[in-house]
Structures are given as C-alpha cells and as structure tokens.
Design a protein around this motif. Structure first.
Motif, short mmCIF file in Angstrom:
data_model
loop_
_atom_site.label_atom_id
_atom_site.label_comp_id
_atom_site.label_asym_id
_atom_site.label_seq_id
_atom_site.Cartn_x
_atom_site.Cartn_y
_atom_site.Cartn_z
N ILE A 215 1.34 -7.54 -5.53
CA ILE A 215 0.86 -8.34 -4.41
C ILE A 215 2.02 -8.80 -3.54
CG2 ILE A 215 -0.32 -10.48 -3.78
CD1 ILE A 215 -2.07 -10.14 -6.20
N LEU A 218 3.57 -5.77 -1.58
CA LEU A 218 2.69 -5.30 -0.51
C LEU A 218 2.63 -6.32 0.63
CD1 LEU A 218 -0.24 -3.66 -2.50
CD2 LEU A 218 1.72 -2.59 -1.43
N ALA A 219 2.57 -7.61 0.28
CA ALA A 219 2.54 -8.64 1.32
C ALA A 219 3.84 -8.61 2.12
CB ALA A 219 2.32 -10.01 0.70
N TYR A 222 3.76 -5.68 4.48
CA TYR A 222 2.88 -5.91 5.62
C TYR A 222 3.54 -6.84 6.63
CZ TYR A 222 -1.13 -7.17 8.39
OH TYR A 222 -1.98 -7.38 9.44
N TYR A 226 4.37 -4.24 9.50
CA TYR A 226 3.17 -3.93 10.28
C TYR A 226 2.55 -5.10 11.00
CZ TYR A 226 3.40 0.21 7.37
OH TYR A 226 3.81 1.33 6.73
N VAL A 312 2.99 4.83 7.65
CA VAL A 312 2.89 4.52 6.23
C VAL A 312 3.90 5.34 5.44
CG1 VAL A 312 1.36 4.68 4.24
CG2 VAL A 312 0.49 3.82 6.39
N PHE A 316 6.76 3.90 2.91
CA PHE A 316 6.67 4.14 1.48
C PHE A 316 7.62 5.21 0.99
CE2 PHE A 316 2.97 1.61 2.09
CZ PHE A 316 2.83 0.93 0.90
N TYR B 45 -2.81 13.99 -0.17
CA TYR B 45 -3.67 12.98 0.47
C TYR B 45 -5.13 13.24 0.15
CZ TYR B 45 0.20 10.93 2.92
OH TYR B 45 1.35 10.28 3.20
N ARG B 160 -5.37 12.10 5.31
CA ARG B 160 -4.21 11.22 5.40
C ARG B 160 -4.54 9.96 6.20
NH1 ARG B 160 -0.53 12.84 9.36
NH2 ARG B 160 -1.08 10.91 10.36
N GLU B 164 -4.35 6.27 4.68
CA GLU B 164 -3.44 5.29 5.25
C GLU B 164 -4.18 4.06 5.73
OE1 GLU B 164 -0.96 7.25 8.07
OE2 GLU B 164 0.27 8.13 6.49
N VAL B 167 -4.61 2.04 2.75
CA VAL B 167 -3.35 1.39 2.39
C VAL B 167 -3.14 0.13 3.24
CG1 VAL B 167 -0.84 1.62 2.48
CG2 VAL B 167 -2.22 3.46 1.52
N MET B 168 -3.43 0.25 4.54
CA MET B 168 -3.25 -0.90 5.42
C MET B 168 -4.17 -2.04 5.02
SD MET B 168 -0.83 -0.20 7.36
CE MET B 168 -0.85 -1.36 8.69
N LEU B 171 -2.61 -3.70 2.09
CA LEU B 171 -1.48 -4.53 2.47
C LEU B 171 -1.95 -5.86 3.06
CD1 LEU B 171 0.93 -1.98 4.22
CD2 LEU B 171 1.08 -2.91 1.93
N LEU B 172 -2.95 -5.76 3.93
CA LEU B 172 -3.46 -6.98 4.55
C LEU B 172 -4.05 -7.90 3.49
CD1 LEU B 172 -3.90 -8.40 7.20
CD2 LEU B 172 -6.14 -7.32 7.35
N ALA B 174 -3.26 -8.08 0.37
CA ALA B 174 -2.20 -8.70 -0.43
C ALA B 174 -1.60 -9.89 0.29
CB ALA B 174 -1.12 -7.67 -0.74
#
Lengths: 416, 463
Positions: A215, A218-219, A222, A226, A312, A316, B45, B160, B164, B167-168, B171-172, B174
């Motif tokens: 966590i 990943l945070a 982000y 992003y 991405v 990564f 992917y 892909r 992705e 994945v985003m 991430l958000l 998290a």
C-alpha cells in the motif's frame, strides 16, 4: 590587575579579544558536553541493561544424578518413539523417580525446592535419547523461584543457608539458560521464556509488512508520478503527513474501535496487531518512498518514454527498480519502529498472559515490547534480569534491522 | 476450514488463467506475425488481463463472505432446536455461544459453560455448510471471470490499456487508504466521544479539576464531577512540554550546533549515528530505564535536598527520560533549520570579524529561529503523545501540583488505564479514554499543522 583606563588601546583590544576567544571556547565546550551527555546516557542505558541481562540469560539449576539402571522405573524404549511418550513416562512414575533422586542427593529441604513440573525436562532428555534409561543421568533442573532468589542473596532469609550449602557442594549453580530463547511466558522468573513473544512479534511484523509495504509503495508511486495537482491530492498529502505525526496510541484507539468491532473474536491476535501497526507504518513508507522516487532523475523517465514505453511501464520497469533501495531502507526503518511499539498493542488487548507461543495469525499472542512491559510490572527480583535480557534481545533485533537499512543505503543507493 | 483456502484457490485460478492466456497470446502472435501483423499488446498483458479477471472478483467475494458468514452461521445455529435452552439475553448467552463456536472450530479450547456442548454440533454443521458454499461461489466466480476474459482475447484486443487502467485504479486506491485512516480515526473518536459527552458534560470534562473515574460504579449513577481532566492536561504539559523540553531543547540545540559548526568530519561521522540510535531505542526500553534506574535516583536526590514527598514514581523521572528521548529529534530539526540559513549571512558575519560563536548566537540562531520553534513544536507534540515512559514511570494519581518529585498522571496514561482496566466497554470511564484521545489528537494535529506551515514559510523566505 591594573585599571583598564590606564592601559593602552592595544592592550584593551587584546583583553577584549581574549574574553571573546574565551567565550568562543566555552561555547564550543558546551556543545561538546551536550553531545557527550547524549553519548554517556546511551552508554549508561546500554551498560545497565546489559549488566542486568547477563543474569537474565541464566537460571539457577539443581544438579543431581538420577540412576535409571537400578530399575526403579521400567519403560520400554520403543514406547518413547510415539507422540504420547511423556504420558508413558508419567505413567511409569518418572516424577517419583526424579523426586527420590533429588531427595537422595539434595536432602529433603533441597528436593522441596524442585518445582512440580521440573521432571518434564528429564522426560524430554529421555525422549531425545532413550539409551539414557540404561545408565545414570546427570540432571540439571531449574530450582524454585524462592531458591533462585536466595542464591542471589535475596528473598526469604531462611532459604539462604540452604542455597549457600547447596552452592558450596556444587549442586546449585547458575548456568546459561538456552530454554529462555525457546519457552513461552510463565508465572515464575525461573520458567519464563521469550520465544512466545518473539514468535508473536514475527507474525505481527509479517502482517504489517504484507499490508504496509504494497500500500505504501503504490501510494508513493501514485502521488509522485501520476497524481494530478488538485484538491484531492492535497488532502491525501496532508493526511499522510499528519498520520506520520499522530501519537501511536491513537492508532491503538482506532484498532480498538474499528478492527476489534469487525473481528471481535480476534482480540490480541497478531492479525489485528499487524493491521493496526500497518496503518502506523504506511505513512513512513509513503514518505520515504516518495523521496526515493523523487531522487530518480527525469532523464530515466524521458528515455523510457522516448523508446515507446507507456507511463505505467516507465514507472514499473525503470523508475521503481532504481528507487527500490531507498524504499527498502525506509521500509526497514518503519518496521523497526513498529517492532518496538507497545502502546497501540496494549489498546487492542495484546497484554493478556499467553503461555504458549501463538500457532497462527488469529491465535492469542503477545509481542516482545509488550512482554517487556508485562514483566517490568512483576515484583520478583528475578524478573528484573529477565526483563533486561528481553530488552537486549529486542535491541539486537533492532540493531540488525537498522544495520541492514544502513547497508542497503550505502551499497545500492546511487547519487545521480 | 481456514479462510486462507478460498484465497489460495482464487490465486491458483489466477495463475492458471495467466499461464493459459499468455500461451494463447503467444500462439496468436505467431499466427499474426506469419501474416506480417503484430499484436496490440504483449502476451504478458493478455496474461495479466485474464489473471486479474480470475482473481479480483473471487477475492472480493471471499472478503465479503468472510465478514458475512459468521452472522449467517449464528442465525442457523439459533434456529436449531438445541439453541432453545439458551438464556434469552445477556453476557452468559454470549459466553456460551462464543465457547461453543471455539469448541467447534477446534484449537484445543475446553468447555466451561453449561450448555455449550450441545451447541457444538450445530455450530460445526453450520460452519461447514457456509464454508463450502463460500468456497464453491469463490471458485465459480474465479472461473467465470477468467473464462469471460479469456474468450475476449483477440490479436487486436487492447489488453495493455485495460491492465494499465486497473493498475491506476489500484494506485489510487492505495493512496486513498491514508484518507480512509484519517477519516476512521476521526469517526471512531468522534463517535465514542459523543457517547461520553452524553453522560458527562464537556464543560465538566474540560474544566473540572478532580479526576477519579470509577470503572466499577453503576453507569447510570455517574456524575460529571469525577471526570475533570484539568489535572491530566496539567500533568501532560508539565512532563511533556516543560520538564522534557527543559532537557531536550538546550541539549538538542547545542548538539546540533556542535555537530554542524565545530565537530571534525570524523567526529560527526561517529556522533550522528549515535544520536540516531538514541532515537531508535523503543519507548518501552526508556520506560523501563526510567522506572528502574532514573526514578530511584530522582527520589533519593529529592530526599537529599529535603523534599519529603519525593516518590518513587515522579514527574521528574519521566520527564527527564522523555527529554533524552527527544534530544535527537530536536537536534535534527535544528540541524535542518541552521543548514537552511544562506551561506552569505554566515560569511558576512565572519567577514566583519565576529567569532564563530558570535556568528552562531547573533546571526544563525535568530535567522533559523522560526524553523527551530517549529521543530520544538513538533517535539512537544511527540512528547505529549508519548505513552510508555509515563505509564511505567509517572504514576497514576491525578494531581494539580508543580512539585516535580511527586507522582503525576497524563492523558496517555489514563487512556491506557481506562482501556486496560476491568470496566465494561460502555461505561463512561472507558469512553472517557476516547474523549482524552480526541483532545490529544486535536492538539497534536494543531501543533503539527502550525509547525509545518512555519517551516514551509521559513524555507520559502530563504529561497
């Protein structure tokens, strides 16, 4: 000396300079004293703990021979192979045999200071090596807490004579206690061990790591790579910075009010403890992770994007591997802090007396710092030494973790 | 059945899906390339796409099910004829049910409660039924998800992009955990504090001067005059903000000045990690050190200078050790602020003929003062939230006194005392811990907020 007014101008300047230089030296000395004070306090703390801990790794043992060959007990060695070997030995009267041998060698008063369960250690030795049944076994069993206290010139005065007498005969000695590292908690200082708490700590830390690391990383990715610059991102950043500064006991209140309300059956389980500590560790990982990611130069990202990698993939495949040493360093430091944390775990009930080491993430457990706290409340002088020994074990673990973090930082961190 | 089994099975399905989709994509790529074309996404992917579809719905279901099924099990057991003999309500009913459940789950529990043995069988049956249902649905979901995704694979399938996107989202999610945690802390504190204030008025709590909750008393007969938290606030401020800071500020500041301005590189290389070790020692170790070594020394010193009331648990012992714990913190904050002062100011002062110490005292420290003050505020917020040292060394008696040799109690001590005591969870004494936690949370939050703003302004001023 002489009147300043009569002195020449040069002499006055020289005098003032001397005063200023003296002030300079005093100031510097003051700074040195401040640093020295911290160093001395640290040294004092470590020396007192270590001095006390030396006794904590030892226990008072009664030593006497047990003659199995004389045939007071008949056990077929083949029966000692199975799972219920201890019951077989108990049924054959091992307890009485040990008690008899003790009173033969130590006298009745000495044998009375042999704790009830001590014969089990003989039993374990026999199960280990059944051939011992054919000869004389030199038993080294823990003395009672009272006798151990008497040996330290402490506790009940009437036992001190007995302790001195047995010690003079070499039948009562203090010996290194390997069992301290392999037993669980107990009520008396002679029988306690640290393995239960250590295992609880490891299980708890594993849960913390499994939750906080993904966590947190990943945070961090982000927020650093992003996140658009807007209100939401600001709120996330502010809450992460605040969480890093919230007192740990507040996380304990959260664990109590939320996690224990959801899982009422898992009171004092490593699972709940790990979840609570994960919330505390996550901000540390996020902050160190962001710094590590920020340190990766933009040229790496530009190069990856230029050869057609997606955003991405860029992160990564290229940024994250380069930032990983820094992230790991921060993670280990955060985990070390979590390992030493006590207050939030007290809140979620990890303070119960747990004699057997936990056998899973959901069974009741205690952790090393809480064990230290619990033992520190005990009155028996023997617990002072045991507590210090547990502290030394905890400090060693922290030292290893921090050493690893420093090694990682020095070995893998690149300066761009 | 262990809750880990559905999770492991879902993950295994995901792995199978990943492998199958990847090999299918490899085959497709071979066919497409033979015609001079190319896949939209790399075979990996495609694998991830199918793997995610197989794992995510199944795991989501398993998570929901594991929080739902205990209630369903209980429902079924209660509808069993054997449950008719249970007492209608109350603690005993819960105890019997909990014990029967523990017995049914195995794990070496022994039965003490009368009537729990009869319920073991219904419990075991119900647990088995719902575990099997959960497992089957998990597997079906995983299989269906995987199959759905697998059938969508085509050479031009945008695997892909989709992976992705997932994945985003991950991430958000998290980064939202942090907000969720802050929200959770606030909500739980607010909720329990509101319950407390429905019994004890906030005015009594915040301004009363007598603290003596009795967790064993009848909850209905609780009056506000035993819940005056002023002595706790005073104890917290006296230990954390006065005694501890009296130790930590001079020592921390002087350490920082010495290490940055005077020390040789070699000395700095050795002393800085040493201060870091001081910061890394767990608080429970400091607490033990305070209680075992420092407190008797302080008491004897108190007797020596003629303070008859000097006790073996004193505010001074706790405060001193807390101050030592905070030294590295103050030192590193001061270090940062001094380093942020522009070199030109230092050079200017030295060029005018000032000695090093004059430069430090008259130029560097005034220029760095906002940063140092902010650092001290952060240190105070850490000190007042510190728990183990005061729990082990400061004592339990709430007193309004300025005598540092007497025992004194703090907010954090009382939180621990109220929540680890014997009282029931609904008693105002227990709930008062949350009100104290709320105060502590708000105060540390305010301190941190102001300090961070000050630091930010200060940095900008010199940039």
């Amino acid at each position: 000396m002489s009147d300043p007014a009569t002195l020449s101008r040069d002499a006055r300047i020289a005098a003032r300079l001397n005063r200023r230089y003296a002030a300079e030296r005093r100031f510097k000395a003051l700074g040195f004293v401040a640093v020295l004070f911290s160093a001395l306090v640290l040294a004092f703390l470590l020396v007192t703990m270590t001095a006390n801990a030396l006794g904590g790794f030892q226990r008072a043992e009664l030593r006497f021979p047990i003659d199995f060959a004389s045939g007071a007990m008949t056990v077929d060695p083949a029966q000692l192979e199975g799972a219920n070997a201890m019951q077989v030995l108990e049924g054959a009267g091992l307890k009485d045999v040990v008690a008899f041998a003790a009173s033969q060698s130590l006298g009745d008063a000495g044998a009375a200071e042999l704790p009830d369960g001590a014969w089990r250690e003989v039993g374990e030795a026999l199960i280990d090596d059944p051939s011992r049944l054919g000869g004389t076994f030199q038993a080294a069993l823990p003395a009672s807490d009272d006798l151990a206290a008497a040996l330290r010139k402490d506790g009940q005065p009437q036992l001190r004579g007995l302790a001195d007498q047995l010690a003079a005969q070499g039948k009562l000695v203090t010996a290194f206690d390997w069992g301290f590292l392999s037993r669980g908690d107990a009520t008396g200082p002679q029988d306690v061990g640290i393995w239960g708490a250590l295992k609880g700590s490891m299980l708890t830390m594993l849960v913390t790591l499994l939750l906080a690391f993904p966590i947190g990383v990943l945070a961090a990715v982000y927020l650093e790579e992003y996140a658009p610059k807007n209100r939401w991102t600001d709120i996330i950043e502010v809450s992460i910075n605040n969480l890093a500064a919230v007192p740990s006991i507040i996380f304990g209140l959260l664990g109590l009010a939320v996690f224990l309300a959801i899982f009422p059956n898992y009171r004092s389980a490593p699972l709940i403890g790990g979840m609570t500590l994960a919330l505390m560790t996550m901000p540390v990982i996020v902050i160190s992770g962001r710094n590590a990611i920020k340190a990766v130069p933009p040229s790496i990202r530009d190069a990856a994007l230029a050869v057609g990698a997606s955003r991405v993939q860029t992160v990564f495949h290229h940024v994250l591997p380069l930032a990983l040493p820094g992230i790991l360093t921060g993670t280990i430091i955060g985990m070390a802090r979590a390992l030493g944390e006590t207050a939030p775990l007290l809140m979620i009930g990890m303070r119960a007396f747990v004699a057997s080491p936990p056998d899973g993430f959901t069974s009741p457990a205690t952790v090393l710092p809480v064990q230290i706290f619990l033992w520190s409340d005990e009155i028996d002088r023997g617990f002072v030494e045991r507590t210090s020994a547990a502290i030394i074990v905890l400090l060693l673990f922290l030292l290893v973790m921090n050493g690893l973090a420093i090694y990682l930082r020095n070995r893998f961190e690149k300066r761009w | 059945m262990s809750p880990a089994i559905p999770i492991l099975l879902a993950l295994a399905l995901g792995l199978i899906g990943w492998l199958a989709a990847r090999s299918r994509a490899w085959a497709m790529r071979k066919a497409v390339r033979a015609e001079g074309g190319e896949l939209h996404s790399l075979p990996n992917y495609h694998g991830w796409y199918v793997g995610l579809w197989a794992v995510v719905p199944a795991l989501a279901f398993a998570a929901v099910w594991s929080s739902l099924s205990p209630n369903l099990v209980l429902q079924q057991v209660l509808s069993d004829p054997a449950a008719q003999g249970l007492p209608a309500f109350g603690i005993q009913r819960d105890a019997i049910l909990a014990e029967a459940q523990a017995l049914a789950g195995g794990g070496g529990a022994t039965g003490f409660q009368k009537g729990s043995a009869a319920l073991v069988e219904p419990f075991r049956a119900a647990m088995h039924t719902y575990a099997v249902i959960g497992l089957i649905v998990t597997l079906v979901l995983g299989f269906a998800g995987g199959a759905f995704a697998y059938l969508r694979l085509r050479p031009h399938f945008t695997a892909r992009t989709r992976v992705e996107r997932a994945v985003m989202v991950g991430l958000l999610a998290a980064s939202l955990v942090a907000i969720l945690t802050t929200f959770g802390i606030l909500a739980s504190l607010l909720f329990e504090t509101a319950r407390f204030f429905s019994v004890v008025s906030p005015v009594d709590f915040l301004f009363g001067t007598h603290w003596g909750p009795d967790p064993m008393s009848e909850p209905s007969s609780v009056s506000g005059d035993r819940y005056g938290a002023v002595p706790l606030f005073w104890g917290t401020i006296f230990i954390g903000a006065i005694i501890a800071m009296a130790v930590a500020i001079p020592l921390g500041l002087m350490s920082a000045i010495f290490l940055t301005q005077y020390a040789t590189p070699l000395l700095r290389k050795w002393m800085k990690p040493l201060l870091e070790i001081l910061a890394g020692v767990p608080t429970v170790v400091y607490g033990y050190f305070a209680a075992l070594t420092v407190a008797p020394l302080v008491r004897d010193f108190g007797h020596m200078i003629g303070v008859a009331s000097a006790s073996s648990e004193s505010a001074l012992a706790a405060g001193l050790v807390m101050g030592i714990m905070i030294i590295p913190f103050v030192s590193s904050m001061a270090d940062d602020s001094i380093a942020a002062v522009p070199q030109a100011m230092r050079d200017g002062s030295l060029a005018m003929g000032a000695t090093k110490s004059e430069t430090i005292k008259k130029v560097l420290i005034p220029a760095a003062l906002p940063g140092i003050v902010a650092g001290v505020m952060l240190a105070v917020s850490r000190a007042i939230g510190e728990t183990m040292i005061v729990v082990m060394a400061a004592g339990a008696t709430a007193r309004l006194t300025a005598n540092p040799f007497e025992s004194m109690t703090t907010v954090t001590f009382q939180i621990v005392a109220m929540l680890t005591g014997e009282g029931s969870f609904d008693h105002p004494a227990t709930l008062s811990a949350f009100a104290l936690g709320m105060v502590l949370f708000l105060v540390t939050l305010a301190l941190n907020f102001i300090a961070l703003r000050v630091v930010k302004h200060f940095r900008e001023a010199y940039e």
